[in-house]
Scaffold this active site. Structure first.
Site, PDB file in Angstrom:
ATOM      1  N   HIS A  18      33.658  -5.376  21.645  1.00 23.10           N
ATOM      2  CA  HIS A  18      33.386  -6.152  20.220  1.00 23.10           C
ATOM      3  C   HIS A  18      32.113  -7.206  20.826  1.00 23.10           C
ATOM      4  O   HIS A  18      32.499  -8.522  21.546  1.00 23.10           O
ATOM      5  CB  HIS A  18      34.998  -7.264  21.450  1.00 23.10           C
ATOM      6  N   HIS A  71      37.333 -14.907  26.875  1.00 22.63           N
ATOM      7  CA  HIS A  71      36.319 -14.569  27.669  1.00 22.63           C
ATOM      8  C   HIS A  71      35.355 -16.543  27.846  1.00 22.63           C
ATOM      9  O   HIS A  71      34.818 -16.795  27.338  1.00 22.63           O
ATOM     10  CB  HIS A  71      34.543 -14.619  26.467  1.00 22.63           C
ATOM     11  N   HIS A  91      29.260  -2.181  30.938  1.00 16.73           N
ATOM     12  CA  HIS A  91      28.261  -3.257  31.571  1.00 16.73           C
ATOM     13  C   HIS A  91      28.405  -4.173  32.083  1.00 16.73           C
ATOM     14  O   HIS A  91      29.828  -3.857  32.584  1.00 16.73           O
ATOM     15  CB  HIS A  91      28.297  -3.798  29.890  1.00 16.73           C
ATOM     16  N   GLU A 141      37.207  -4.422  31.041  1.00 19.43           N
ATOM     17  CA  GLU A 141      37.497  -5.103  30.684  1.00 19.43           C
ATOM     18  C   GLU A 141      37.977  -2.975  29.216  1.00 19.43           C
ATOM     19  O   GLU A 141      39.369  -3.618  28.657  1.00 19.43           O
ATOM     20  CB  GLU A 141      36.773  -5.425  29.353  1.00 19.43           C
TER      21      GLU A 141
HETATM   22  C1  DHB Z   1      28.372  -9.208  26.509  1.00 16.47           C
HETATM   23  C2  DHB Z   1      29.833 -10.312  26.368  1.00 16.47           C
HETATM   24  C3  DHB Z   1      30.517  -9.682  26.133  1.00 16.47           C
HETATM   25  O1  DHB Z   1      32.509  -9.545  26.313  1.00 16.47           O
HETATM   26  C4  DHB Z   1      31.391  -8.110  26.314  1.00 16.47           C
HETATM   27  O2  DHB Z   1      32.275  -7.241  26.010  1.00 16.47           O
HETATM   28  C5  DHB Z   1      29.499  -7.464  25.971  1.00 16.47           C
HETATM   29  C6  DHB Z   1      28.752  -8.054  25.836  1.00 16.47           C
HETATM   30  C7  DHB Z   1      26.798 -10.241  26.177  1.00 16.47           C
HETATM   31  O3  DHB Z   1      27.592 -11.560  26.012  1.00 16.47           O
HETATM   32  O4  DHB Z   1      26.337  -9.273  25.779  1.00 16.47           O
HETATM   33 FE    FE Z   2      33.951  -9.351  26.243  1.00 16.80          FE
END
Ligand code: DHB
Ligand code: FE
Length: 284
Positions: A12, A59, A193, A240
Site C-alpha cells: 500500500h 500510519h 521495506h 506489516e
Molecule cells: C511507505 C509507507 C508505507 O506505509 C508503506 O507501507 C510503504 C512505504 C513510504 O513512506 O514510502
Molecule cells: Fe505501510
C-alpha cells in the site's frame, strides 16, 4: 448466509497513490507497477464483491501515541480519506457496512478476540492505495468496505499467529451473517521495506518470495514466522506482512475446505523504497 469467496493481498505504498493521483502511471518508473494490477482491476469487475473486509494499518493518522488499538473494526456508515499532510487524496469516500461490521464485532469478540469498535475514523493510504490499485479511479468505490486496522506501528504488535487465528474467527463471523453476501477479504501492507535508521531502503527479494510461497501453500508455516524474523529479514516496516495472515486465515482450506486457487501473483521492486507484492486467491 454471507461467504468469503476470495482474498486479495497487496502493498500500500503511499507513492503509488501519488503517482496515480498525479497521472504518472505510464511513466517508465511506474508503468511496471501498475501493469501488475491490470489483471486485478479486470478481475474486480468480473468478480464484484458485495463487501470488502479490508485489513490495513493506520500510519499514525487516525490513531496516535494517545491511543493504540491492536485491532480496530470500522462500524461507521462512511469514512473520509485522511489528510496525511498534503491534503486528502482525491478519491471517493469509503462507504461502510455497519450491519455486517457490527455482526463481525459481536461474533469475533465472543470468540475471544478483543476488538476496538470505531464509529468515526479517517482512512489513510494503507486503505485507499489498495482500493486505487484494484479499482482504478472510479466516481465511487464499487462496494461497501469494512476497514479493519491493525497496530503494526507501535510496539507491542500482534504476532503472525494471532493474526492468522483472527482470520479464522472472522471467517466464522462472516458465515454466521444471515444475508447472502459475497465478501472479499484483503490483507495489505509490506512487502519488505525499512523507512528509518541505518538500514533504510532494505529490500529482501528472497524473503518476500519465500513468504508468498508459504502464504499460498503452507499458511500454517507462514503463521509460525516469529515477529523478529520479519524485522530482521524484511525490515522494520516489513512487519506489516502479518496483516496478510488475517486474510489468509479466513480462507476455506484453513477450516478444512479445498485449497484456494492462485489467480494472480505479482512482485516488483522498487516502488518508492518498498518491494511491491500482490496475490489474489479464490476459494473454489
Ligand atoms: C511507505 C509507507 C508505507 O506505509 C508503506 O507501507 C510503504 C512505504 C513510504 O513512506 O514510502
Ligand atoms: Fe505501510
Amino acid at each position: 448466509m454471507a461467504r468469503i469467496t476470495a482474498s486479495v493481498y497487496t502493498s500500500h505504498v503511499p507513492a503509488i497513490g501519488a503517482a496515480l493521483d498525479l497521472g504518472k502511471t505510464q511513466e517508465p518508473y511506474w508503468q511496471p507497477v501498475f501493469q501488475g494490477y491490470e489483471f486485478g482491476k479486470q478481475w474486480m469487475k468480473d468478480n464484484k464483491p458485495d463487501v470488502i473486509f479490508l485489513v490495513y494499518n493506520d500510519h499514525a493518522t487516525a490513531f496516535s501515541l494517545e491511543m493504540i488499538p491492536t485491532f480496530a473494526i470500522g462500524t461507521a456508515a462512511e469514512f473520509q480519506p485522511a489528510d496525511e499532510g498534503w491534503g486528502p487524496r482525491p478519491v471517493p469516500k469509503v462507504i461502510g457496512h455497519p450491519d455486517l461490521a457490527s455482526h463481525i464485532a459481536q461474533s469475533v469478540i465472543q470468540q475471544d478476540f478483543d476488538l476496538t469498535i470505531v464509529n468515526k475514523m479517517d482512512v489513510d493510504h494503507g486503505l485507499t492505495v489498495p482500493l486505487s490499485l484494484m479499482c482504478g479511479q472510479p466516481e465511487a468505490w464499487p462496494c461497501p468496505v469494512i476497514p479493519f486496522a491493525v497496530n503494526v506501528v507501535q510496539y507491542p504488535v500482534p504476532s503472525g499467529r494471532r493474526c492468522y487465528n483472527l482470520g479464522q474467527a472472522i471467517r466464522k463471523a462472516v458465515e454466521s451473517f444471515d444475508e447472502d453476501l459475497n465478501v472479499h477479504i484483503w490483507g495489505t501492507g509490506g512487502m519488505s521495506h525499512q523507512l528509518q535508521g541505518p538500514r533504510a531502503g532494505l529490500i529482501n527479494k528472497d524473503f518476500d518470495n519465500a513468504f508468498l510461497d508459504k502464504l499460498i501453500n503452507d499458511p500454517e508455516a507462514a503463521a509460525s514466522i516469529p515477529h523478529i524474523d520479519y524485522v530482521r529479514e524484511a525490515g522494520s516496516e516489513g512487519i506489516e506482512l502479518v496483516m496478510w495472515l488475517i486474510a489468509r486465515g479466513a480462507m476455506a482450506d484453513v477450516a478444512g475446505g479445498a485449497k484456494p486457487k492462485v489467480v494472480q501473483r505479482f512482485y516488483h521492486v522498487p516502488a518508492s523504497n518498498t518491494a511491491v507484492g500482490h496475490l489474489i486467491l479464490e476459494n473454489s
